[in-house]
Motif scaffolding. Structure first.
Motif, mmCIF file in Angstrom:
data_model
loop_
_atom_site.group_PDB
_atom_site.id
_atom_site.type_symbol
_atom_site.label_atom_id
_atom_site.label_comp_id
_atom_site.label_asym_id
_atom_site.label_seq_id
_atom_site.Cartn_x
_atom_site.Cartn_y
_atom_site.Cartn_z
ATOM 1 N N ASP D 101 11.076 19.797 -16.870
ATOM 2 C CA ASP D 101 11.697 19.677 -18.194
ATOM 3 C C ASP D 101 12.082 18.233 -18.458
ATOM 4 O O ASP D 101 11.873 17.708 -19.543
ATOM 5 C CB ASP D 101 12.938 20.574 -18.285
ATOM 6 N N ALA D 102 12.669 17.597 -17.431
ATOM 7 C CA ALA D 102 13.097 16.208 -17.589
ATOM 8 C C ALA D 102 11.894 15.326 -17.888
ATOM 9 O O ALA D 102 11.896 14.552 -18.855
ATOM 10 C CB ALA D 102 13.815 15.735 -16.327
ATOM 11 N N ALA D 103 10.887 15.476 -17.082
ATOM 12 C CA ALA D 103 9.710 14.631 -17.273
ATOM 13 C C ALA D 103 9.098 14.879 -18.651
ATOM 14 O O ALA D 103 8.731 13.933 -19.365
ATOM 15 C CB ALA D 103 8.695 14.922 -16.182
ATOM 16 N N PHE D 104 9.033 16.157 -19.008
ATOM 17 C CA PHE D 104 8.480 16.476 -20.333
ATOM 18 C C PHE D 104 9.261 15.757 -21.423
ATOM 19 O O PHE D 104 8.706 15.141 -22.321
ATOM 20 C CB PHE D 104 8.505 17.987 -20.571
ATOM 21 N N PRO D 160 14.536 21.818 -23.198
ATOM 22 C CA PRO D 160 13.740 22.874 -22.562
ATOM 23 C C PRO D 160 12.266 22.718 -22.934
ATOM 24 O O PRO D 160 11.905 22.798 -24.100
ATOM 25 C CB PRO D 160 14.321 24.164 -23.146
ATOM 26 N N LYS D 161 11.479 22.512 -21.921
ATOM 27 C CA LYS D 161 10.049 22.282 -22.139
ATOM 28 C C LYS D 161 9.392 23.475 -22.828
ATOM 29 O O LYS D 161 8.573 23.323 -23.729
ATOM 30 C CB LYS D 161 9.395 22.026 -20.788
ATOM 31 N N HIS D 162 9.838 24.657 -22.417
ATOM 32 C CA HIS D 162 9.179 25.826 -22.986
ATOM 33 C C HIS D 162 9.455 25.998 -24.459
ATOM 34 O O HIS D 162 8.773 26.735 -25.151
ATOM 35 C CB HIS D 162 9.565 27.102 -22.201
ATOM 36 N N VAL D 163 10.486 25.352 -24.936
ATOM 37 C CA VAL D 163 10.757 25.421 -26.368
ATOM 38 C C VAL D 163 10.040 24.304 -27.124
ATOM 39 O O VAL D 163 9.451 24.507 -28.170
ATOM 40 C CB VAL D 163 12.274 25.333 -26.637
ATOM 41 N N TRP D 164 10.066 23.131 -26.556
ATOM 42 C CA TRP D 164 9.617 21.953 -27.297
ATOM 43 C C TRP D 164 8.144 21.627 -27.106
ATOM 44 O O TRP D 164 7.557 20.920 -27.908
ATOM 45 C CB TRP D 164 10.478 20.745 -26.919
ATOM 46 N N GLU D 165 7.574 22.120 -26.002
ATOM 47 C CA GLU D 165 6.189 21.719 -25.751
ATOM 48 C C GLU D 165 5.247 22.081 -26.907
ATOM 49 O O GLU D 165 4.435 21.261 -27.320
ATOM 50 C CB GLU D 165 5.685 22.314 -24.438
ATOM 51 N N PRO D 166 5.400 23.295 -27.443
ATOM 52 C CA PRO D 166 4.490 23.640 -28.548
ATOM 53 C C PRO D 166 4.659 22.729 -29.763
ATOM 54 O O PRO D 166 3.767 22.637 -30.602
ATOM 55 C CB PRO D 166 4.907 25.077 -28.908
ATOM 56 N N LEU D 167 5.829 22.073 -29.855
ATOM 57 C CA LEU D 167 6.068 21.227 -31.029
ATOM 58 C C LEU D 167 5.485 19.840 -30.854
ATOM 59 O O LEU D 167 5.206 19.144 -31.829
ATOM 60 C CB LEU D 167 7.577 21.093 -31.269
ATOM 61 N N ALA D 168 5.367 19.429 -29.592
ATOM 62 C CA ALA D 168 4.954 18.050 -29.321
ATOM 63 C C ALA D 168 3.447 17.916 -29.431
ATOM 64 O O ALA D 168 2.764 17.577 -28.481
ATOM 65 C CB ALA D 168 5.451 17.626 -27.944
ATOM 66 N N MET D 169 2.939 18.219 -30.585
ATOM 67 C CA MET D 169 1.497 18.177 -30.790
ATOM 68 C C MET D 169 1.177 17.234 -31.936
ATOM 69 O O MET D 169 2.031 16.928 -32.762
ATOM 70 C CB MET D 169 0.980 19.572 -31.203
ATOM 71 N N GLY D 170 -0.040 16.848 -31.984
ATOM 72 C CA GLY D 170 -0.530 16.073 -33.128
ATOM 73 C C GLY D 170 0.323 14.849 -33.383
ATOM 74 O O GLY D 170 0.631 14.095 -32.467
ATOM 75 N N ASP D 171 0.734 14.707 -34.645
ATOM 76 C CA ASP D 171 1.527 13.523 -34.976
ATOM 77 C C ASP D 171 3.014 13.746 -34.728
ATOM 78 O O ASP D 171 3.846 12.903 -35.054
ATOM 79 C CB ASP D 171 1.293 13.133 -36.439
ATOM 80 N N GLY D 172 3.359 14.897 -34.194
ATOM 81 C CA GLY D 172 4.755 15.146 -33.832
ATOM 82 C C GLY D 172 5.614 15.583 -35.000
ATOM 83 O O GLY D 172 6.830 15.676 -34.882
ATOM 84 N N ALA D 173 4.983 15.856 -36.144
ATOM 85 C CA ALA D 173 5.781 16.239 -37.314
ATOM 86 C C ALA D 173 6.604 17.489 -37.031
ATOM 87 O O ALA D 173 7.734 17.637 -37.528
ATOM 88 C CB ALA D 173 4.869 16.474 -38.512
ATOM 89 N N ALA D 174 6.040 18.380 -36.199
ATOM 90 C CA ALA D 174 6.756 19.626 -35.917
ATOM 91 C C ALA D 174 8.048 19.370 -35.160
ATOM 92 O O ALA D 174 8.991 20.168 -35.237
ATOM 93 C CB ALA D 174 5.854 20.561 -35.113
ATOM 94 N N ILE D 175 8.102 18.264 -34.450
ATOM 95 C CA ILE D 175 9.321 17.970 -33.685
ATOM 96 C C ILE D 175 10.502 17.841 -34.623
ATOM 97 O O ILE D 175 11.573 18.406 -34.404
ATOM 98 C CB ILE D 175 9.132 16.665 -32.882
#
Ligand SMILES: Nc1ncnc2c1ncn2[C@@H]1O[C@H](COP(=O)(O)OP(=O)(O)OP(=O)(O)O)[C@@H](O)[C@H]1O
Ligand SMILES: Nc1ncnc2c1ncn2[C@@H]1O[C@H](COP(=O)(O)OP(=O)(O)OP(=O)(O)O)[C@@H](O)[C@H]1O
Ligand SMILES: [Mg+2]
Ligand SMILES: [Mg+2]
Lengths: 681, 322, 318, 534
Positions: D101-104, D160-175
């Motif tokens: 999680d930290a590394a992510f 939490p990686k399991h929450v944020w990983e799906p968001l960290a895609m593309g240009d990051g707009a979902a973040i």
């Protein structure tokens, strides 16, 4: 015993600035079953106050004493509550100015039915049925009960007010000025209705009016009121033939009568304010027969002949109303509206026309509703004036008469080029002004002046008399210095009969009587030295007593100053008495035109005839066969085909519905310049 | 009513639309005249880089020319999209909905009480003109009318300290409370702000009702009604009030501006996270989309209120449009 | 805000019926005790404002004691959150608040009067355009807009005046427009026009004097709103923080927890002053309006009925 | 878990009552979102409670102590940092919480540092990548040595990686679009001592103890935070028992709270009041203000004690360095506040030849010394005192009140030239960090137009700033002191006062560890950890 008896009625009003106003001073009055009594008097004689007292509707600032007996029962004694159960059931009223007597957000039918429900004379379905009956009775289709007051014309509203008053089948109907502000024809219709009601429904009617001829034509008895008192009452015939009180006589004399070419005289002065006690006879300051006693002691109301009168002359014969002219004029000491007698004078030399109008047509564009724009409906035009031709010469009075809305004012405004949308040629002293620029028009305004109908509105309340009269000078930059201008102003005031001018210069309009205001307005029109004066209904808003004075003044002006005058009026008797020529207008057209004598004595157009027949005459014995036209002037948006008068014409034939008649000399007419627009003449 | 009043309504709607369009445009220009931008606010973070600033500007479209921004904004609006708040990156509509949901119950309660009280007091003081009751109620009304809302709020706070919650929309710390408990809690929080609104607004309504009714009582048809023998109460109910309501309705609709003023002050005093605070906050944050959205909301609300008033007017008054 | 104070249906027709004495306003005020009270209040505060420099006991920028010092013989209403004498602040505040009120009213009168006059007098397209603009200002909630504009401009007193004035004018414009429209149709105005009088003459000699009384009611009421809004803006921290208006006093008290400190003397007096001035304006303005409206003088549904005098009635006279 | 229980359990020694929810009122500071990549303010204090960090600041030693990382090593060249994390930890939703999680988190921020995660870019400066040789070890690879790695990783709460990983895609707009709010009764997935179970925008937050927390569990069941826009209402709420504590009490309310029997804590705070003097060489007019002598004279004419007394009722101390005292060792103790000395100030200006004009205002280089001071409305009281002091000096200042955004706009001017303004009064010290890096960065050239409020741009200073960021601690301290001194002498900012952090709480509660940013602050996580019912 009379049905309604008013005994020694007094009313005082608390004044805002303190003190009391003794409005009604010991008035007594009787009204029998099925009787038709008129209560007459100048404006401000407390006629309305008396009516309200009978109904118990006075404001809290009022104090009342005396008795109002209905069927022998004193209504006043019962107080507000006592009145509340009686009102409308026994005595109903048609208020002055019935325009505002209806609640604007309730249907007329509902308002008629309301008192039935309240007094339990009819409820639910029965009330609805009765409402329909009543409406039919007064000549309104029953279905109109569903409509709102603003959807009614003035005449319809007056009828509806009568229907409403009849809701609970009252025994007494008080009608306060039921015809004022209505057109002659509608007036005749309403009066007819009231008379018929007394006959058919068994109503007793107390009709209040300031129109003596109207009373003379309709009522059996009349009471003349002055300053909160009855000064004379009796059968109308007696009042006319042998008035016992000078006021009665002068009132008759002030009303121009259509066929009597006798003089018309105004009554000088105005009724007292009554906020301080009157010593002696209240009429004394205005009376032409007053003597020392009159100033000292109030006269008592005594029986004279078949009636009563309150005059120290005690029933001396003071001459019949029609014979005033033959007697020396009234006292002139306090006179402002000085009575002038009219030297009879008709035909003037046919000199060059001052103004000549040919084929004047005026269109008003209607308000274009948004939905109509959306539906791409074409803009609708209202043709208020349709091909009118008129000529006014120097020193001539031309009267333009017609019912309300027929386009008289529009014609006048178009003459002055004060409205857009006019076509046709207007020649002022030979010059066509219909195409003049605005700059040139300003110069024209010096030559043609307009006075307005309502003297109460036509003066700026914040302007002194001198400011009002001086204003045209300032606008046109004439008259030079202040002192010179003042001179011109004074001169104009004198010409308008306001002498000495110093007395008036610094007054505000509210310090002037109606007649004086109209004179000030005329002075303001005269100050620039115009050649043509257009007077739009110069007297219709004035009290009978001063009307004659204003008309005399106009007459005088044209004689002395060679002024051409166009009088616009809906009052035929005025026109008949003062005009050289008369043009009768109907729905934007001139339907008959000719010298006053020809038009009055030899009317050719059925419309003119009808109008003449319904003009009330002062002489109660002269009750002509009246030809009352049905309905009202049609909507100018929907001008009938053919002759526009045919739907109301009593003699119309089928061809009238097809051919639009032009003005032409009627067959058999003696005068060359008498014209009428009727296919049948 | 017929075609005339239909026309009238069509015209009113058209005016309303024009007004909303003018509002949208003027607001757009106006907010951009505010010195400072959301970006400079949002980049006040440790070691914010020029890149962050650029990123934000691009994200918000602030790097484009103004007219393009305007075009985009209009385009969004037409598609029912109010944009994304700079402040929390949520759709403006979502933020506004939250704020509106907070404001409306409190405001509605206050407003309803104010209008009811206003009509009651206004009617009484017109009908009973000149009586001692009227003098007393007029004195109270005028006094409350003259007092600034925030001040009334502060005074109420002092007076009710300890009795009623002093601020906020609900007690956030009710853990496991029943829904009834939550409801009463929210109501208790609502009392003071609503009361403040009601007290400061009712005076205005009372005064309007009073003068409208006084005017109506002077009309000739009131005399007719009396002449018909109707008892005073009936006259008041069937003839006077309906006519007096006509001007009152218009006035109430037009008073929306004043109500919003009241909200902002009351929300500040009572820490109420509603529309007023949101606007205030958005100004400080230069949150254009939020400001535009909120102003649009308010404008449309007022326009709709006026429209509703016009429709009501047309229904109540048969003369309209005729 | 102005909305609520104008009699709904008052028209120039009514004004006409009011006898145009030389001093109708004075007469109206004199006749009503409440109006007299309002006038008295206003007079009192105007005097305070005029005499402020002379009668302020202590400077309004000088700390004369501790923060929120309680009232004492020296300081009748104690000290505020910066140790400044509250009485002095109130007196100075009357100057600032009235100044703002009057100045904003002037702005509002000039703009609103101008727009109303143009729209009402010329009608047509000018009217349509001006009225849509007016509609905008009418529907845009004033305080939020003031907040925005106040944030755009630096909050000096002059700007506050402009902001308030520029947002208050709509009602003036509407009222004046309605009046002008009606006066324009008056017969004497038509007569003047027929005579060839120019627009200037008609407007300044006929129209304006006619609507002047109603305007004066509007003037007084507008002063009240201006003060109201200044208070609101100051309260939100958007006023001129360095001027010592009553609004600023309230803001200081609010921001610096005067209530928690028990310093009622920092909260109550400015509120009372604001209320009194607003009340004064309201009472006078309303009295003028009521006085001008003849329809208000009659009531057909009065709780009292006419009086009955027992017979025999005495006849007044000799 | 026992989250909802309010039962009072005794600890082994029998003195501490457990459970209960502490209700905290805070003033203003609306919170718009719980997404840490949105907005600069407001939510840090909340996030520190729910997102674990490798290290945390220790309130006693004012140094970083192990937290999620139980220990760590640094490579010899200082570019590689290895953290060993607590094994067996879990997120509040039961998912394992590991070094992954930290590394992510670190990698995600690095990846999107030019867009979506730009506001955390500062904390990953020079970080190239993070990797996890095993689930309990995270290794940070820096491009060059970084002096404050610990401070930075404290700021970088682990997501939490399991929450944020799906968001960290593309240009990051979902973040940035992720709301991150409690939904359907589920708290925001938390790994810290508390979890957020309720969030009302701009209104309130509710924290409950995280049953899965890997560290020492809190004694209380939780705490709630409620925002007040009215201080009086908040004080009244405390008095009436609606709330238990206030974070950030107005000085004017202290007396009344004390006399009502509440505990009031006033400790040195991170808050400053500053007088900013335009230090840009672009300054167009009134350039005499760039003269250090003039600035010195002005400083002598400021009565800091009076300001502390009137504005803060004594809950403030005269200030000198831009690093506030609660920053511990980073605050340079050698700087001495210039006293209030009008005579000396006048002397200084006289010496410069700025004589008084007829109106009593000095004339400098041909124009009167009359200046405008930009201020936020809340600072008008301080302004009045400064104005009075400057008056005595023959220097006239007039106020120009602007809100925060407008003030900064006015300071930097169009094109970020800093050409126009003279002075600005501001409430400084919004430092969210204990580490001095951020305050020291504010007067650098790099952030001109971004958050440099003074226009100060000095290459020498910038160089020092660059150096300190790579130095080992003791040497860094010297560099920081040197910078503080440089700033003090150049006076781009005349620090007026250090204001106390004042908190108050009911005697029903005890054991709070308030920080220099108040009870609800973001300096350390200990504030509520030890709190309990008394
Ligand atoms: N409530 C009142 N208080 C004081 N004076 C009143 C009141 N009501 C009427 N008057 C006075 O009574 C006079 C009008 O009386 P009233 O209306 O009865 O006359 P009228 O004969 O009906 O006149 P008109 O022909 O004009 O209708 C006015 O001069 C008015 O001053
Ligand atoms: N400005 C206007 N716009 C549209 N229609 C008008 C306008 N003025 C008058 N009319 C219409 O033109 C017709 C003639 O009006 P005008 O005023 O000339 O009649 P009038 O004979 O003077 O009537 P009255 O005796 O009532 O004064 C009427 O039907 C009226 O409704
Ligand atoms: Mg009458
Ligand atoms: Mg006419």
């Amino acid at each position: 015993m009379s049905l309604l008896q008013v005994r020694d009625l007094h009313v005082w009003f608390d004044l805002e600035q303190g003190g009391q106003l003794h409005a009604v001073q010991g008035l007594s009055l009787d009204l029998d079953q099925r009787e038709l009594v008129g209560l007459v008097g100048e404006s401000g004689c407390r006629k309305t106050t008396t009516m309200l007292t009978i109904m118990g509707l006075l404001p809290p600032s009022a104090t009342v004493s005396g008795r109002v007996l209905f069927d022998g029962k004193d209504l006043l004694a019962g107080g507000e509550r006592g009145f509340r159960s009686q009102r409308w059931k026994d005595i109903a009223i048609v208020f002055q100015g019935s325009m505002n007597a209806f609640n604007p957000v309730q249907t007329v039918g509902k308002q008629i039915a309301e008192p039935m429900e309240r007094h339990g004379t009819a409820t639910g379905r029965a009330a609805t049925r009765r409402t329909a009956e009543l409406l039919e009775l007064v000549g309104i289709p029953a279905s109109a009960g569903e409509r709102y007051p603003h959807q009614f014309s003035g005449g319809m509203r007056q009828r509806a007010a009568i229907a409403m008053a009849l809701a609970c089948a009252p025994k007494v109907l008080l009608a306060d000025e039921p015809t004022t502000a209505l057109d002659v024809m509608i007036q005749a219709q309403i009066v007819d209705l009231l008379v018929a009601l007394t006959r058919e429904v068994g109503l007793s009617l107390l009709m209040v009016t300031h129109d003596l001829p109207l009373v003379a034509q309709t009522c059996q008895r009349a009471a003349v009121m002055y300053a909160g008192q009855i000064v004379e009452s009796g059968p109308v015939q007696d009042l006319y033939n042998s008035p016992r009180h000078p006021y009665t006589r002068l009132l008759f004399a002030a009303s121009p009568s259509i066929h009597h070419q006798g003089a018309v005289a105004s009554i000088p002065g105005s009724p007292p304010a009554l906020d301080r006690p009157v010593r002696g006879c209240a009429f004394e300051p205005r009376c032409d027969r007053a003597f020392a006693l009159c100033r000292e002691e109030p006269p008592l109301l005594l029986s004279v002949g078949a009636g009563v009168a309150a005059c120290h002359l005690n029933g001396d014969d003071i001459g019949d109303a029609s014979a005033v002219a033959s007697r020396p004029g009234p006292a002139t000491t306090v006179s402002r509206d000085q009575p002038v007698t009219l030297p009879l004078d008709t035909g003037t030399d046919p000199i060059a026309p001052l103004i000549e109008v040919r084929g004047l047509t005026v269109d008003y564009s209607s308000h274009q509703g948004l939905s109509r724009i959306l539906r791409r409906e074409p803009r609708r035009y209202l043709r208020a004036v349709d091909g009118v031709s008129l000529t006014v010469r120097k020193g001539q009075i031309v009267a333009l008469i017609g019912e309300s809305g027929c386009g008289k004012t529009t014609t006048a405004l178009a003459l002055l080029r004060m409205i857009e949308g006019a076509s046709g040629s207007i020649l002022l002293k030979g010059q066509d002004i219909s195409l003049l620029s605005h700059r040139a028009l300003k110069a024209l305004r010096r030559h043609v002046q307009l006075t307005y109908q309502d003297p109460y509105e036509s003066l700026d309340p914040r302007f002194r008399v001198r400011d009002t009269v001086e204003e045209p000078l300032l606008v046109h930059r004439v008259g030079g210095m202040r002192a010179q201008r003042l001179e011109l102003v004074s001169e104009a005031l004198v010409r308008a009969g306001l002498t000495p001018p110093d007395l008036y210069l610094n007054r505000y309009p509210h310090q002037l009587s109606g007649g004086e205001r109209q004179r000030v307005a005329i002075a303001a029109s005269l100050v620039l030295g115009p050649e043509l004066l257009i007077a739009d209904e110069p007297v219709s808003m004035l009290d009978v007593s001063v009307r004659a004075g204003i008309l005399m003044l106009l007459n005088d002006l044209r004689l002395r100053n060679d002024l051409g005058i166009l009088i616009i009026t809906h009052d035929l008797s005025t026109a008949a008495r003062f005009a050289d020529r008369i043009a009768v207008m109907y729905l934007g057209r001139i339907v008959e035109e000719g010298s006053a004598v020809d038009v009055v004595n030899d009317p050719r157009h059925p419309y003119t005839r009808a109008l003449l027949s319904v003009v009330p005459r002062a002489d109660p014995s002269d009750r002509p066969n009246r030809q009352i036209l049905v309905g009202e002037t049609p909507d100018p948006f929907a001008i009938p085909s053919g002759c526009r008068f045919h739907p109301r014409c009593p003699v119309a034939e089928t061809r009238c519905t097809e051919t639009d008649p032009a003005l032409h000399r009627p067959a058999g007419s003696v005068s060359a310049d008498h014209q009428a627009a009727c296919l049948l003449v | 009513m017929g075609r005339g009043s239909g026309d009238y309504i069509v015209k009113r709607v058209a005016f309303g639309l024009v007004t909303v369009f003018v509002a949208v445009t003027v607001n757009f220009v106006l907010f951009r005249a505010l010195p400072g931008t959301a970006v400079s606010n949002l980049s006040q973070v440790p070691r914010a880089s020029p890149e962050l600033k650029a990123a934000l500007e691009k994200e918000f479209g602030l790097d484009r020319p103004k007219w393009q921004q305007y075009g985009l904004y209009l385009d969004q609006l037409v598609h029912g999209n109010l944009g994304i708040s700079y402040d929390n990156q949520r759709p403006v509509s979502e933020n506004l909905t939250g704020a509106v949901r907070n404001t409306v119950p409190m405001a509605a309660l206050g407003l309803v009480v104010a209008i009811a009280l206003g009509i009651l007091v206004g009617t009484l003081s017109a009908w009973r003109r000149g009586t001692r009751l009227e003098h007393l109620s007029s004195a109270i009304t005028v006094t409350l009318f003259s007092v600034p809302a925030q001040w009334v709020g502060l005074i109420l706070l002092i007076v009710f300290a300890g009795v009623l919650p002093s601020g906020g929309i609900r007690s956030p710390f009710l853990i496991g409370a029943t829904s009834w408990g939550r409801l009463t809690d929210e109501f208790r929080h609502m009392v003071l702000p609503s009361l403040t609104l009601a007290l400061t607004l009712y005076g205005g309504y009372a005064l309007v009702v009073r003068s409208a009714l006084l005017e109506t009582l002077g009309e000739d048809y009131m005399l007719t009604a009396r002449a018909k023998g109707l008892p005073p109460r009936t006259i008041l109910r069937t003839h006077a009030l309906r006519n007096a309501m006509l001007p009152t309705i218009t006035m109430i609709a037009l008073s929306a501006g004043r109500i919003v003023t009241g909200y902002i002050l009351v929300e500040t005093v009572f820490s109420w996270p509603g529309v007023g605070r949101a606007i205030y906050q958005a100004v400080l944050q230069r949150d254009y989309p939020m400001l535009q959205g909120a102003f649009l909301l308010l404008t449309v609300t007022v326009v709709l209120c006026n429209l509703a008033a016009d429709v009501a007017y047309a229904r109540l008054d048969p003369r309209v449009g005729g | 805000m102005t909305d609520l104070l104008q009699s709904p249906g008052l028209t120039a027709d009514d004004l006409l019926q009011a006898p145009p004495g030389r001093h109708p306003l004075r007469r109206i005020v004199r006749r009503r005790p409440s109006a007299a009270f309002g006038a008295l209040l206003l007079l009192l505060f105007v005097m305070l404002a005029v005499l402020a420099p002379l009668i302020t006991p202590h400077g309004v920028n000088h700390r004369v004691g501790g923060v929120y010092e309680a009232p004492s013989r020296r300081h009748w209403l104690g000290l505020d959150d910066a140790g400044i004498d509250v009485v002095s602040l109130l007196i100075e505040g009357s100057r600032i608040s009235l100044l703002i009120g009057v100045a904003a009213m002037t702005v509002s009168m000039v703009v609103g009067g101008g727009v109303g006059l143009l729209a009402g007098y010329f009608g047509g397209a000018a009217d349509a355009v001006l009225m849509r603009v007016t509609d905008y200002f009418l529907v845009v909630p004033a305080l939020p807009l003031m907040i925005v504009i106040a944030a755009i401009w630096k909050p000096s007193t002059a700007h506050i005046v402009l902001v308030i004035g520029l947002l208050l004018w709509t009602w003036t414009a509407r009222i004046i427009r309605a009046q002008v429209k009606s006066v324009r149709e008056r017969v004497y105005v038509k007569r003047a026009r027929a005579m060839g009088a120019g627009h200037g003459r008609i407007i300044f000699r006929h129209v304006l004097p006619q609507i002047a009384p109603l305007l004066s009611a509007n003037v007084v009421l507008t002063v009240a709103y201006a003060i109201f809004y200044e208070t609101a803006l100051s309260f939100l921290g958007l006023g001129d923080p360095t001027s010592s208006s009553w609004g600023t006093m309230l803001r200081h008290a609010f921001e610096r927890t005067a209530i928690s400190s028990g310093a009622w003397w920092a909260v109550v007096p400015p509120g009372v002053c604001i209320s009194l001035v607003v009340m004064g304006c309201y009472l006078v303005g309303q009295a003028i309006e009521d006085g001008l409206n003849p329809r208000l003088r009659i009531s057909h549904l009065s709780p009292r009925s006419f009086r009955l005098k027992e017979l025999p009635a005495e006849r007044p006279g000799p | 878990g026992g989250g909802k229980s309010t039962a009072k359990k005794a600890t082994p020694d029998g003195t501490v009552k457990q459970g209960g929810v502490v209700k905290v009122g805070i003033s203003g500071a609306p919170f718009a979102s719980l997404n840490k990549f949105i907005g600069p303010i407001g939510i840090y204090p909340a996030l520190i409670q729910i997102y674990p960090a490798l290290v945390q600041l220790d309130p006693k030693s004012l140094d970083y102590r192990p937290d999620f990382a139980s220990r760590w090593e640094t490579s010899a060249d200082g570019t590689t940092w290895t953290f060993h994390t607590v094994p067996g930890a879990k997120w509040s939703d039961g998912q394992p919480l590991t070094a992954e999680d930290a590394a992510f988190t670190f990698n995600m921020i690095v990846q999107f540092q030019k867009s979506a995660t730009a506001n955390y870019a500062f904390a990953v400066a020079k970080l190239q990548t993070a990797d996890t040789p095993d689930p309990n070890t995270v290794v940070l690879h820096y491009g060059s040595p970084v002096s404050n790695v610990l401070a930075q990783v404290q700021t970088l709460g682990i997501l939490p990686k399991h929450v944020w990983e799906p968001l960290a895609m593309g240009d990051g707009a979902a973040i940035k679009a992720f709301p991150n709010v409690p939904e359907n009764g589920q708290p925001v997935v938390s790994g810290g001592p508390f979890m957020i179970t309720d969030f009302k925008k701009d209104d309130s937050l509710l924290f409950l103890r995280n049953p899965n927390y890997y560290g020492q569990k809190a004694l209380i069941d939780g705490f709630g935070v409620k925002s007040y826009s009215n201080q009086d209402a908040m004080v009244s709420a405390l008095k009436s028992g609606e709330i238990d504590a206030i974070s950030g009490v107005a000085p004017t309310a202290v007396d009344s709270l004390k006399s009502a029997g509440f505990t009031v804590s006033a400790i040195p705070g991170f808050f400053r009041s500053d007088l900013i003097v335009n230090s840009s060489q672009n300054k167009a007019k009134n350039r005499e203000l760039l003269d250090p002598k003039v600035r010195e004279a002005l400083e002598y004419a400021i009565d800091r004690k009076e300001i502390a007394q009137v504005v803060s009722l004594g809950f403030a101390q005269p200030g000198d360095s831009i690093i506030t005292p609660p920053s511990g060792k980073w605050h340079n103790p050698n700087l001495k506040v210039a006293g209030f000395d009008v005579t000396k100030a006048n002397q200084l200006l006289d010496d410069l030849g700025y004589r008084r004009g007829a109106d009593g205002i000095r004339v400098a280089d041909g124009h009167p010394m009359s200046y405008e001071v930009i201020l936020q409305p809340t600072l008008d009281r301080a302004f009045q005192i400064i104005q009075a002091g400057f008056d005595k000096l023959g220097v006239k200042v007039t106020p120009r009140a602007l809100d925060g955004a407008a003030a900064f706009q006015a300071q930097k001017g169009p094109d970020n030239k800093y050409a126009d303004f003279d002075f600005a009064l501001s409430a400084g010290g919004g430092t969210p960090q204990f580490d001095p890096d951020f305050p020291l960065s504010t007067p650098t050239c790099r952030v001109l137009g971004i958050y440099n409020t003074t226009g100060y741009c000095n290459p020498e200073y910038d160089k020092l700033y660059q150096q300190q960021s790579a130095l080992p601690e003791t040497q860094r301290l010297q560099a920081v002191y040197q910078m503080e001194e440089m700033l003090y002498n150049a006076r781009p900012v005349i620090v007026l006062t250090y204001n106390n952090a004042i908190d108050a709480w009911s005697n029903k509660w005890t054991g709070f560890v308030p920080s220099g940013r108040g009870l609800f602050g973001q300096i350390w996580i200990d504030t509520f950890l030890q709190a309990h019912q008394s």
